[in-house]
Motif scaffolding. Structure first.
Motif, mmCIF file in Angstrom:
data_model
loop_
_atom_site.group_PDB
_atom_site.id
_atom_site.type_symbol
_atom_site.label_atom_id
_atom_site.label_comp_id
_atom_site.label_asym_id
_atom_site.label_seq_id
_atom_site.Cartn_x
_atom_site.Cartn_y
_atom_site.Cartn_z
ATOM 1 N N PHE A 27 4.327 -3.349 2.341
ATOM 2 C CA PHE A 27 4.861 -1.675 2.583
ATOM 3 C C PHE A 27 3.923 -1.440 0.806
ATOM 4 C CE2 PHE A 27 8.225 -3.865 0.173
ATOM 5 C CZ PHE A 27 8.668 -3.423 -0.535
ATOM 6 N N LYS A 28 3.480 -0.206 1.257
ATOM 7 C CA LYS A 28 3.247 0.655 0.565
ATOM 8 C C LYS A 28 4.303 1.203 -0.833
ATOM 9 C CE LYS A 28 -1.328 2.502 1.665
ATOM 10 N NZ LYS A 28 -2.219 3.297 2.016
ATOM 11 N N ASN A 29 4.040 1.176 -2.234
ATOM 12 C CA ASN A 29 5.413 1.913 -2.953
ATOM 13 C C ASN A 29 4.566 2.182 -4.552
ATOM 14 O OD1 ASN A 29 6.691 1.158 -5.641
ATOM 15 N ND2 ASN A 29 7.888 1.623 -4.745
ATOM 16 N N ARG A 30 5.178 3.741 -4.507
ATOM 17 C CA ARG A 30 3.645 4.995 -5.289
ATOM 18 C C ARG A 30 3.591 4.192 -6.700
ATOM 19 N NH1 ARG A 30 8.188 9.451 -4.647
ATOM 20 N NH2 ARG A 30 8.568 8.585 -2.943
ATOM 21 N N SER A 31 4.506 2.650 -7.221
ATOM 22 C CA SER A 31 4.115 2.775 -8.162
ATOM 23 C C SER A 31 3.586 1.092 -8.693
ATOM 24 C CB SER A 31 5.239 2.555 -8.942
ATOM 25 O OG SER A 31 6.044 3.848 -9.316
ATOM 26 N N PHE A 32 3.543 0.449 -7.415
ATOM 27 C CA PHE A 32 3.518 -1.140 -7.730
ATOM 28 C C PHE A 32 2.562 -0.909 -6.399
ATOM 29 C CE2 PHE A 32 7.588 -1.277 -9.647
ATOM 30 C CZ PHE A 32 6.790 -2.735 -10.226
ATOM 31 N N GLY A 33 2.080 -0.575 -5.509
ATOM 32 C CA GLY A 33 0.522 -0.572 -4.716
ATOM 33 C C GLY A 33 1.584 -1.090 -3.378
ATOM 34 N N ARG A 34 0.835 -1.910 -2.833
ATOM 35 C CA ARG A 34 1.197 -2.315 -1.778
ATOM 36 C C ARG A 34 2.085 -3.636 -2.019
ATOM 37 N NH1 ARG A 34 -2.981 -2.596 3.126
ATOM 38 N NH2 ARG A 34 -3.303 0.051 2.837
ATOM 39 N N ALA A 55 10.942 8.519 1.795
ATOM 40 C CA ALA A 55 10.982 7.365 1.944
ATOM 41 C C ALA A 55 12.531 6.355 2.366
ATOM 42 C CB ALA A 55 9.870 6.849 1.054
ATOM 43 N N ASP A 56 12.380 5.115 2.708
ATOM 44 C CA ASP A 56 13.242 4.390 3.126
ATOM 45 C C ASP A 56 13.103 3.487 1.743
ATOM 46 O OD1 ASP A 56 13.414 4.213 5.654
ATOM 47 O OD2 ASP A 56 12.003 3.236 6.174
ATOM 48 N N ASN A 57 14.103 2.352 0.830
ATOM 49 C CA ASN A 57 14.066 1.809 0.637
ATOM 50 C C ASN A 57 14.560 0.557 0.363
ATOM 51 O OD1 ASN A 57 14.456 3.946 -1.606
ATOM 52 N ND2 ASN A 57 16.599 3.976 -1.014
ATOM 53 N N TYR A 58 14.156 -0.572 -0.703
ATOM 54 C CA TYR A 58 13.617 -1.589 0.074
ATOM 55 C C TYR A 58 14.379 -2.951 -0.853
ATOM 56 C CZ TYR A 58 12.305 -6.965 0.609
ATOM 57 O OH TYR A 58 12.170 -7.850 1.112
ATOM 58 N N ARG A 59 15.524 -2.850 -0.647
ATOM 59 C CA ARG A 59 16.423 -3.644 -2.011
ATOM 60 C C ARG A 59 16.842 -5.361 -1.495
ATOM 61 N NH1 ARG A 59 21.293 -1.612 -4.214
ATOM 62 N NH2 ARG A 59 21.083 0.258 -3.036
ATOM 63 N N ASP A 66 7.369 3.648 0.988
ATOM 64 C CA ASP A 66 6.922 4.918 1.380
ATOM 65 C C ASP A 66 5.809 4.342 1.750
ATOM 66 O OD1 ASP A 66 7.749 6.050 -1.887
ATOM 67 O OD2 ASP A 66 6.350 5.443 -2.307
ATOM 68 N N GLU A 67 5.346 3.433 2.799
ATOM 69 C CA GLU A 67 4.938 3.460 4.068
ATOM 70 C C GLU A 67 4.978 1.710 4.552
ATOM 71 O OE1 GLU A 67 0.412 3.721 6.066
ATOM 72 O OE2 GLU A 67 0.747 4.774 4.363
ATOM 73 N N ARG A 68 5.403 2.510 5.777
ATOM 74 C CA ARG A 68 5.553 0.153 6.107
ATOM 75 C C ARG A 68 4.753 -0.279 6.909
ATOM 76 N NH1 ARG A 68 10.808 -1.670 7.014
ATOM 77 N NH2 ARG A 68 11.971 -0.316 6.138
ATOM 78 N N LEU A 69 3.644 -0.911 6.271
ATOM 79 C CA LEU A 69 2.663 -0.845 6.954
ATOM 80 C C LEU A 69 2.678 -2.388 8.150
ATOM 81 C CD1 LEU A 69 0.161 -1.883 3.768
ATOM 82 C CD2 LEU A 69 0.528 0.514 5.658
ATOM 83 N N TYR A 70 3.370 -2.961 8.232
ATOM 84 C CA TYR A 70 3.514 -4.737 8.725
ATOM 85 C C TYR A 70 4.619 -4.852 8.478
ATOM 86 C CZ TYR A 70 2.677 -7.707 12.008
ATOM 87 O OH TYR A 70 3.030 -8.996 13.037
ATOM 88 N N GLU A 71 5.597 -5.185 9.686
ATOM 89 C CA GLU A 71 7.065 -6.118 9.569
ATOM 90 C C GLU A 71 6.830 -7.305 10.637
ATOM 91 O OE1 GLU A 71 11.522 -5.670 8.805
ATOM 92 O OE2 GLU A 71 10.190 -3.304 9.157
#
Length: 286
Positions: free
Chosen positions: A36-43, A2-6, A20-25
């Motif tokens: 994007f999707k994150n396993r702990s926070f959802g979208r 997975a990429d990271n969002y900082r 975990d998944e890039r949905l739109y940018e």
């Protein structure tokens, strides 16, 4: 992998979530937008490098910003939302059956469109409600041009950078005051107080110059890292902030709303501020 969002929260402190998944940018007419999707926070929605909202904990922020002023007021018919393009603020406002009209002013149509597509649980059909009227405009410009009056005004903005900078200014707060009905309430998002205390301090100076009664209330929203989230409160009716728990309990029960965070007890206690915030805004007690 997975990429990271900082996100740079402040100098020396970054907030990191895995993508975990890039949905739109894309770059909209006003800002850079990423979902994007994150396993702990959802979208997750991020604008101009700052996380705005997540599926997992948005209910805390939106329930507190809406139900505190609406239930304290007790007879809200008309609401103005500045910002809030994801639709969750509109959703919570419209849960109150007594509300007759909500005008939402959002500067970026793309935020509404993309959140309806990728974060549908935020709005849950609120944009289709006949009581909702969406205006695409700059919030300050709308306030300065309108002749409408509102019982509650909610500023659901990004931080005071870029398009939202003017939404933390004296002219903006003065325009909000001019558009409040007698006894109305303005509620604003004022950042994570420990890390953005200047934001709270600046709003406090403007509130004090314009309103008879002003203060802040707080909630802990995990997405907004660094401590408690501060919400500004400004009104010319001091009684609204002092509503007793029994009155709040009665109104909350009559609303029929099933909340996940808000309770009348939390409502009252949220106005009890830590000493460092009281010192910053020049107050000694609620």
């Amino acid at each position: 992998m997975a990429d990271n969002y900082r996100e740079r929260v402040c100098n020396g402190y970054d907030h990191l979530l895995t993508i975990d998944e890039r949905l739109y940018e894309a770059r909209t007419d006003h800002q850079h937008l990423l979902i994007f999707k994150n396993r702990s926070f959802g979208r997750v929605l991020a604008l101009d490098g700052v996380i705005q909202t997540t599926e997992a904990d948005e209910f805390i922020y939106h329930e507190m910003m809406v139900h505190v002023p609406v239930l304290a007021h007790g007879d809200v018919r008309r609401v103005l939302i500045i910002g809030g393009g994801d639709g969750a603020m509109l959703r919570e406002v419209l849960r109150h059956r007594t509300i007759q009209q909500v005008i939402q002013v959002e500067i970026d149509q793309s935020v509404i469109d993309l959140c309806r597509q990728y974060l549908p649980n935020h709005s849950k059909g609120a944009f289709e409600d006949s009581r909702a009227h969406i205006v695409i405009d700059d919030g300050l410009h709308f306030l300065q041009q309108t002749h409408e009056r509102f019982d509650v005004i909610l500023t659901d903005s990004t931080d005071p950078d870029g398009p939202a900078e003017k939404l933390f200014s004296r002219p903006y707060y003065a325009a909000c005051k001019a558009c409040l009905a007698p006894g109305g309430v303005l509620v604003t998002q004022n950042g994570v107080a420990f890390l953005q205390l200047d934001e709270v301090r600046s709003s406090a100076r403007h509130f004090e110059a314009l309103f008879q009664d002003w203060h802040f209330f707080t909630a802990a929203v995990p997405t907004y890292a660094g401590g408690i989230m501060a919400f500004g409160w400004a009104s010319d009716n001091p009684e609204l902030r002092q509503q007793d728990v029994k009155t709040l309990e009665q109104r909350f029960s009559q609303s029929g709303i099933a909340s996940r965070y808000y309770t009348p007890d939390i409502h009252r206690s949220a106005f009890a501020l830590p000493q460092y915030i009281l010192d910053a805004i020049g107050k000694t007690s609620p």
